[in-house]
Design a protein around this motif. Structure first.
Motif, PDB file in Angstrom:
ATOM      1  N   MET A  20      60.002  26.775  30.794  1.00  0.00           N
ATOM      2  CA  MET A  20      60.824  25.789  31.508  1.00  0.00           C
ATOM      3  C   MET A  20      59.885  24.821  32.217  1.00  0.00           C
ATOM      4  SD  MET A  20      63.917  26.531  34.216  1.00  0.00           S
ATOM      5  CE  MET A  20      65.129  25.277  34.633  1.00  0.00           C
ATOM      6  N   LEU A  21      60.089  23.526  31.990  1.00  0.00           N
ATOM      7  CA  LEU A  21      59.260  22.511  32.626  1.00  0.00           C
ATOM      8  C   LEU A  21      59.538  22.439  34.121  1.00  0.00           C
ATOM      9  CD1 LEU A  21      59.596  19.630  30.014  1.00  0.00           C
ATOM     10  CD2 LEU A  21      57.475  20.795  30.617  1.00  0.00           C
ATOM     11  N   VAL A  22      58.508  22.124  34.903  1.00  0.00           N
ATOM     12  CA  VAL A  22      58.684  22.008  36.350  1.00  0.00           C
ATOM     13  C   VAL A  22      59.522  20.783  36.687  1.00  0.00           C
ATOM     14  CG1 VAL A  22      57.500  21.658  38.560  1.00  0.00           C
ATOM     15  CG2 VAL A  22      56.560  23.255  36.873  1.00  0.00           C
ATOM     16  N   HIS A  23      59.252  19.655  36.028  1.00  0.00           N
ATOM     17  CA  HIS A  23      60.012  18.429  36.314  1.00  0.00           C
ATOM     18  C   HIS A  23      60.117  17.591  35.052  1.00  0.00           C
ATOM     19  CE1 HIS A  23      56.185  16.333  36.203  1.00  0.00           C
ATOM     20  NE2 HIS A  23      55.724  17.193  37.087  1.00  0.00           N
ATOM     21  N   ARG A  24      60.918  16.527  35.128  1.00  0.00           N
ATOM     22  CA  ARG A  24      61.117  15.659  33.977  1.00  0.00           C
ATOM     23  C   ARG A  24      59.793  15.026  33.548  1.00  0.00           C
ATOM     24  NH1 ARG A  24      66.525  14.789  33.166  1.00  0.00           N
ATOM     25  NH2 ARG A  24      67.871  15.217  34.958  1.00  0.00           N
ATOM     26  N   SER A  25      59.659  14.843  32.240  1.00  0.00           N
ATOM     27  CA  SER A  25      58.454  14.215  31.704  1.00  0.00           C
ATOM     28  C   SER A  25      58.818  13.410  30.467  1.00  0.00           C
ATOM     29  CB  SER A  25      57.419  15.290  31.336  1.00  0.00           C
ATOM     30  OG  SER A  25      56.342  14.717  30.602  1.00  0.00           O
ATOM     31  N   TRP A  26      58.239  12.208  30.357  1.00  0.00           N
ATOM     32  CA  TRP A  26      58.502  11.395  29.166  1.00  0.00           C
ATOM     33  C   TRP A  26      57.887  12.036  27.929  1.00  0.00           C
ATOM     34  CZ3 TRP A  26      54.386   9.430  26.389  1.00  0.00           C
ATOM     35  CH2 TRP A  26      53.147   9.390  27.033  1.00  0.00           C
ATOM     36  N   LEU A  27      56.995  13.018  28.127  1.00  0.00           N
ATOM     37  CA  LEU A  27      56.390  13.715  26.998  1.00  0.00           C
ATOM     38  C   LEU A  27      57.364  14.712  26.357  1.00  0.00           C
ATOM     39  CD1 LEU A  27      52.854  14.409  28.495  1.00  0.00           C
ATOM     40  CD2 LEU A  27      53.466  12.701  26.778  1.00  0.00           C
ATOM     41  N   ALA A  28      58.455  15.033  27.103  1.00  0.00           N
ATOM     42  CA  ALA A  28      59.448  15.988  26.584  1.00  0.00           C
ATOM     43  C   ALA A  28      60.838  15.429  26.852  1.00  0.00           C
ATOM     44  CB  ALA A  28      59.257  17.351  27.237  1.00  0.00           C
ATOM     45  N   ARG A  29      61.131  14.314  26.237  1.00  0.00           N
ATOM     46  CA  ARG A  29      62.385  13.604  26.500  1.00  0.00           C
ATOM     47  C   ARG A  29      63.611  14.386  26.059  1.00  0.00           C
ATOM     48  NH1 ARG A  29      60.023   8.072  23.885  1.00  0.00           N
ATOM     49  NH2 ARG A  29      58.585   7.511  25.557  1.00  0.00           N
ATOM     50  N   HIS A  30      63.423  15.292  25.088  1.00  0.00           N
ATOM     51  CA  HIS A  30      64.578  16.031  24.570  1.00  0.00           C
ATOM     52  C   HIS A  30      65.000  17.176  25.481  1.00  0.00           C
ATOM     53  CE1 HIS A  30      61.032  18.290  23.347  1.00  0.00           C
ATOM     54  NE2 HIS A  30      61.812  19.350  23.203  1.00  0.00           N
ATOM     55  N   GLU A  31      64.165  17.528  26.477  1.00  0.00           N
ATOM     56  CA  GLU A  31      64.490  18.645  27.357  1.00  0.00           C
ATOM     57  C   GLU A  31      65.591  18.248  28.342  1.00  0.00           C
ATOM     58  OE1 GLU A  31      63.447  21.722  27.205  1.00  0.00           O
ATOM     59  OE2 GLU A  31      62.123  21.322  25.508  1.00  0.00           O
ATOM     60  N   THR A  32      66.427  19.221  28.687  1.00  0.00           N
ATOM     61  CA  THR A  32      67.543  18.942  29.601  1.00  0.00           C
ATOM     62  C   THR A  32      67.507  19.790  30.868  1.00  0.00           C
ATOM     63  OG1 THR A  32      68.938  20.541  28.422  1.00  0.00           O
ATOM     64  CG2 THR A  32      69.048  18.238  27.703  1.00  0.00           C
ATOM     65  N   GLN A  33      66.657  20.824  30.914  1.00  0.00           N
ATOM     66  CA  GLN A  33      66.588  21.687  32.085  1.00  0.00           C
ATOM     67  C   GLN A  33      65.187  21.669  32.678  1.00  0.00           C
ATOM     68  OE1 GLN A  33      68.150  25.599  30.827  1.00  0.00           O
ATOM     69  NE2 GLN A  33      69.887  25.158  32.160  1.00  0.00           N
ATOM     70  N   PHE A  34      65.107  21.493  33.986  1.00  0.00           N
ATOM     71  CA  PHE A  34      63.843  21.423  34.693  1.00  0.00           C
ATOM     72  C   PHE A  34      63.973  22.202  35.997  1.00  0.00           C
ATOM     73  CE2 PHE A  34      64.861  17.598  32.374  1.00  0.00           C
ATOM     74  CZ  PHE A  34      63.763  17.438  31.541  1.00  0.00           C
ATOM     75  N   VAL A  35      62.904  22.841  36.409  1.00  0.00           N
ATOM     76  CA  VAL A  35      62.962  23.665  37.620  1.00  0.00           C
ATOM     77  C   VAL A  35      63.320  22.822  38.834  1.00  0.00           C
ATOM     78  CG1 VAL A  35      61.670  25.169  39.161  1.00  0.00           C
ATOM     79  CG2 VAL A  35      61.291  25.315  36.697  1.00  0.00           C
ATOM     80  N   MET A  36      62.667  21.685  38.989  1.00  0.00           N
ATOM     81  CA  MET A  36      62.855  20.867  40.190  1.00  0.00           C
ATOM     82  C   MET A  36      64.307  20.424  40.349  1.00  0.00           C
ATOM     83  SD  MET A  36      60.656  17.514  41.223  1.00  0.00           S
ATOM     84  CE  MET A  36      60.873  16.709  42.814  1.00  0.00           C
ATOM     85  N   GLN A  37      64.897  19.901  39.283  1.00  0.00           N
ATOM     86  CA  GLN A  37      66.277  19.421  39.366  1.00  0.00           C
ATOM     87  C   GLN A  37      67.274  20.571  39.491  1.00  0.00           C
ATOM     88  OE1 GLN A  37      63.993  18.122  37.283  1.00  0.00           O
ATOM     89  NE2 GLN A  37      63.818  16.105  38.258  1.00  0.00           N
ATOM     90  N   THR A  38      67.010  21.669  38.773  1.00  0.00           N
ATOM     91  CA  THR A  38      67.894  22.833  38.856  1.00  0.00           C
ATOM     92  C   THR A  38      67.903  23.406  40.260  1.00  0.00           C
ATOM     93  OG1 THR A  38      67.498  23.389  36.527  1.00  0.00           O
ATOM     94  CG2 THR A  38      68.363  25.138  37.938  1.00  0.00           C
TER      95      THR A  38
END
Length: 238
Positions: A20-38
């Motif tokens: 799970m990514l920590v925060h949004r990144s343009w390197l992973a645009r297809h991801e929808t879940q991030f620790v920071m936002q969750t």
């Protein structure tokens, strides 16, 4: 829902899931879940990043609950006033304990840093390690008739990119599930025989002096089901 392992009026810490990514990144645009936002949605307030864990790494992840708290915590990380303990499962039998003092060349990302003009520089990198348990399993991997694993405790004394993964690879005991610095045959074997579909690196504990209360804080995150199942199959009960 994230597992919150600590929260007060300044700090919140979670047990970050693997992959799970920590925060949004343009390197992973297809991801929808991030620790920071969750986490922000879960506790109903903004959180401020102070450090990161690689996407495939699980464990203790700390946030500030204000910009001031974020700055204070970031300073602790920057000045190496955080005591970090990681656990890893690595290939082979790593014996005893020791210190890896092996400089690492700065890693550039193939996409984010593709226009970088400066040459990567070599940076000091130090990791302490201690073997907790070993096992040999009767499953063939590659040209070997069995596979060996070690359960290792790691204490990074510097904070270089992928330091623990690269140091274990340097020792020829790469972390299981490491697709960048590991042994692909061992990774496939662990997936086939033990259901391991993740990097076996876990940020177990983080200890520091609370910047506002001056009390010693020691945060610990439990391992996930993949870890527990591998430990069960290996007979590792400590």
């Amino acid at each position: 829902m994230l597992e919150i392992i600590y929260q007060d009026e300044w700090i919140v810490a979670v047990n970050k899931p693997a992959n799970m990514l920590v925060h949004r990144s343009w390197l992973a645009r297809h991801e929808t879940q991030f620790v920071m936002q969750t986490l922000r949605d879960q506790i109903g307030q903004h959180v401020f990043t102070v450090h990161r864990l690689d996407r495939p790494t699980s464990g203790v992840l700390v946030f500030g609950l204000s910009s001031e708290a974020g700055r204070e915590l970031s300073q602790l990380f920057e000045h190496h006033k955080m005591s970090k303990t990681y656990h890893a499962i690595v290939r082979g039998w790593l014996q005893g304990e020791g210190v890896v003092d092996y400089p690492l060349q700065e890693e550039h990302d193939k996409i984010a840093d593709k226009f970088a003009t400066s040459e990567p520089v070599s940076q000091s990198a130090i990791t302490e390690y201690k073997t907790l348990a070993q096992v040999e399993m009767p499953y063939p991997v590659g040209r070997y008739e069995s596979c060996r694993y070690s359960w290792v405790e790691l204490h990074p004394k510097t904070g270089r990119k992928h330091q623990l993964r690269r140091h274990m690879s340097h020792l020829r005991h790469p972390i299981i599930g490491d697709t960048a610095h590991g042994d692909l045959k061992q990774n496939r074997g662990a997936a086939e025989h033990f259901g391991c579909q993740r990097l076996m690196l876990h940020a177990l504990k983080l200890s520091f002096i609370h910047p506002f209360t001056q009390q010693l804080i020691s945060l610990e995150a439990g391992v996930d089901e993949t870890w527990r199942e591998m430990q069960r199959q290996f007979g590792w009960t400590r």
